[in-house]
Scaffold this active site. Sequence first.
Site, PDB file in Angstrom:
ATOM      1  N   ALA A 154      -2.286  23.412  -2.631  1.00 20.33           N
ATOM      2  CA  ALA A 154      -2.647  24.832  -2.584  1.00 20.33           C
ATOM      3  C   ALA A 154      -3.286  25.279  -3.906  1.00 20.33           C
ATOM      4  O   ALA A 154      -4.206  24.640  -4.397  1.00 20.33           O
ATOM      5  CB  ALA A 154      -1.415  25.661  -2.226  1.00 20.33           C
ATOM      6  N   SER A 155      -2.769  26.349  -4.520  1.00 17.71           N
ATOM      7  CA  SER A 155      -3.451  26.979  -5.653  1.00 17.71           C
ATOM      8  C   SER A 155      -3.372  26.194  -6.956  1.00 17.71           C
ATOM      9  O   SER A 155      -4.002  26.596  -7.950  1.00 17.71           O
ATOM     10  CB  SER A 155      -2.905  28.391  -5.874  1.00 17.71           C
ATOM     11  OG  SER A 155      -3.355  29.250  -4.850  1.00 17.71           O
ATOM     12  N   ILE A 156      -2.632  25.091  -6.996  1.00 22.16           N
ATOM     13  CA  ILE A 156      -2.737  24.212  -8.167  1.00 22.16           C
ATOM     14  C   ILE A 156      -4.166  23.679  -8.267  1.00 22.16           C
ATOM     15  O   ILE A 156      -4.626  23.269  -9.332  1.00 22.16           O
ATOM     16  CB  ILE A 156      -1.706  23.067  -8.088  1.00 22.16           C
ATOM     17  CG1 ILE A 156      -0.275  23.633  -8.104  1.00 22.16           C
ATOM     18  CG2 ILE A 156      -1.873  22.090  -9.244  1.00 22.16           C
ATOM     19  CD1 ILE A 156       0.800  22.591  -7.930  1.00 22.16           C
ATOM     20  N   SER A 157      -4.896  23.748  -7.153  1.00 22.43           N
ATOM     21  CA  SER A 157      -6.314  23.377  -7.156  1.00 22.43           C
ATOM     22  C   SER A 157      -7.095  24.201  -8.170  1.00 22.43           C
ATOM     23  O   SER A 157      -8.095  23.724  -8.730  1.00 22.43           O
ATOM     24  CB  SER A 157      -6.911  23.580  -5.757  1.00 22.43           C
ATOM     25  OG  SER A 157      -6.204  22.839  -4.782  1.00 22.43           O
ATOM     26  N   LYS A 158      -6.674  25.437  -8.420  1.00 24.67           N
ATOM     27  CA  LYS A 158      -7.354  26.287  -9.404  1.00 24.67           C
ATOM     28  C   LYS A 158      -7.281  25.668 -10.802  1.00 24.67           C
ATOM     29  O   LYS A 158      -8.258  25.709 -11.560  1.00 24.67           O
ATOM     30  CB  LYS A 158      -6.740  27.691  -9.400  1.00 24.67           C
ATOM     31  CG  LYS A 158      -6.951  28.482  -8.106  1.00 24.67           C
ATOM     32  CD  LYS A 158      -6.278  29.831  -8.170  1.00 24.67           C
ATOM     33  CE  LYS A 158      -6.614  30.692  -6.954  1.00 24.67           C
ATOM     34  NZ  LYS A 158      -6.033  30.199  -5.707  1.00 24.67           N
TER      35      LYS A 158
END
Length: 556
Positions: free
Chosen positions: A165-169
């Site tokens: 999920a937002s660890i992709s950021k």
Amino acid sequence: MYRLLSAVTARAATTGGCAWGCGRRAVHQRAGLPPLGPGWVGGLGLGLGLALGVKLAGGLKGASPAPPAAALDPEAPPQAEPLQPQEQPLALWSPQTPAPPHARHFARAIDSSRDLLHRIKDEVGAPGIVVGVSVDGKEVWSEGLGYADVENRVPCKPETVMRIASISKSLTMVAIAKLWEAGKLDLDIPVQHYVPEFPEKEYEGEKVSVTTRLLISHLSGIRHYEKDMKKVKEEKAYKALKMMKGMMESDQEKELKEKGGKSNEKNDIAKAKVEQDSETKGRNSKPCKKKNDFEQGELYLKEKFENSIESLRLFKNDPLFFKPGSQFLYSTFGYTLLAAIVERASGYKYLDYMQKIFHDLDMLTTVQEENEPVIYNRARFYVYNKKKRLVNTPYVDNSYKWAGGGFLSTVGDLLKFGNAMLYGYQVGLFKNSNENLLPGYLKPETMLMIWTPVPNTEMSWDKEGKYAMAWGVVEKKQTYGSCRKQRHYASHTGGAVGASSVLLVLPEELDADALNNKVPPRGIVVSIICNMQSVGLNSTALKIALEFDKDRSDVP
């Protein structure tokens, strides 16, 4: 059994058998009993066979299958035959992989953390959860609990691949930082310089600029999944009012304390009036119910987007919710625009550029999520329906948000990433004492910028912190002696359809001795991934990191 009966009958029919039988017949006749019939031999054979069969069956019933050579019981008596070499037995801390040699130093922390994860898993009803921990750059514990695939009873293991999920950021931030270090990307010029397809914006009739730096820290004003500007503004106003009320109450208590607790009737009336006014404003400004992210239709898009530029059509013509730089509004779509900026600044497709970074960081199991490819150890993802039954999540296509929440990974790869960031953050401190250290993947000044909290931002998963550049950061703080001490750490959480995640880095508080005798990275890195949505994992990761930090002092 058939062969056994045949052998008994055949022996009875031989000469020796006849003599034995004839002797038995003679004794029978001498006793004055009726003569034996010609079928007595067959009957005797059948009787002996049945008796022998019963005895064999009884022996087999009490026996257990012989264990294979590689799994011999260590408590079994010695065998006459030489034993085959046995495999190294797996440690109890993980049923899937052998324990690293240095993991024994952290046995207490592992047991405590495993118990905590079991409790969290049971509390939220998650099918499976995987954890990984490294200390000073070395992985000391990784383990899976529960199931990666409930239907086929496939257990979670350290190699299980899930949505991060937002660890992709945080991964996307590395691409931006590398381009910035190379002089190919200016963080402070309007994004239209790189992506003219994104239209220029106005706010309340005034022309405004959206920059790469503002996008990174969610200060651009670009919307998230909620399209209703009124609902978003009402919610922000309500939160601000509550915060203001809390600050006022705190100031009043402080003032009373300074006056020795004395107050007159006038002060009491004034205080009551302030509280009444605040409550009235709160009631009048309480926002209408806002949908959470998992009730937003765009989260469940099934459309395939060929590139980041194409994905811009989802939001590029929408108005800005706030003036850029004035307020924090978490936005995954802002990172879709950042992916387009990376493509134009680098000259590569976003995914190709990211794969190069993953190769450099040795993150070999980290890939974009696509339905068609066969991805080994990929988990299934789950949610509870309205009847509180566990069901599979619907199919989604994350190609519109690769940069903000579209990657798959393992806890091992996330540990490598966290340690690479920690090394770059610390290596500048060690350079004076050790000139042979390799450079970090990102320069120390870059990492310092990335992990410096940005004004006007929020860190939703820990109110003590602020958002920095694609990371949430909590700074070191201690208000009172012998009381709570807040440690400095950086983390990012993630929430996707059927998945939750966290990556947390707790740097060591370095002293002169450590700088002279140790090498980076120094600190604890914790990664947790889970195949159930809406599971808050940051506080759990922080507790685990602090448990391992307690045991570090005993490690030689």
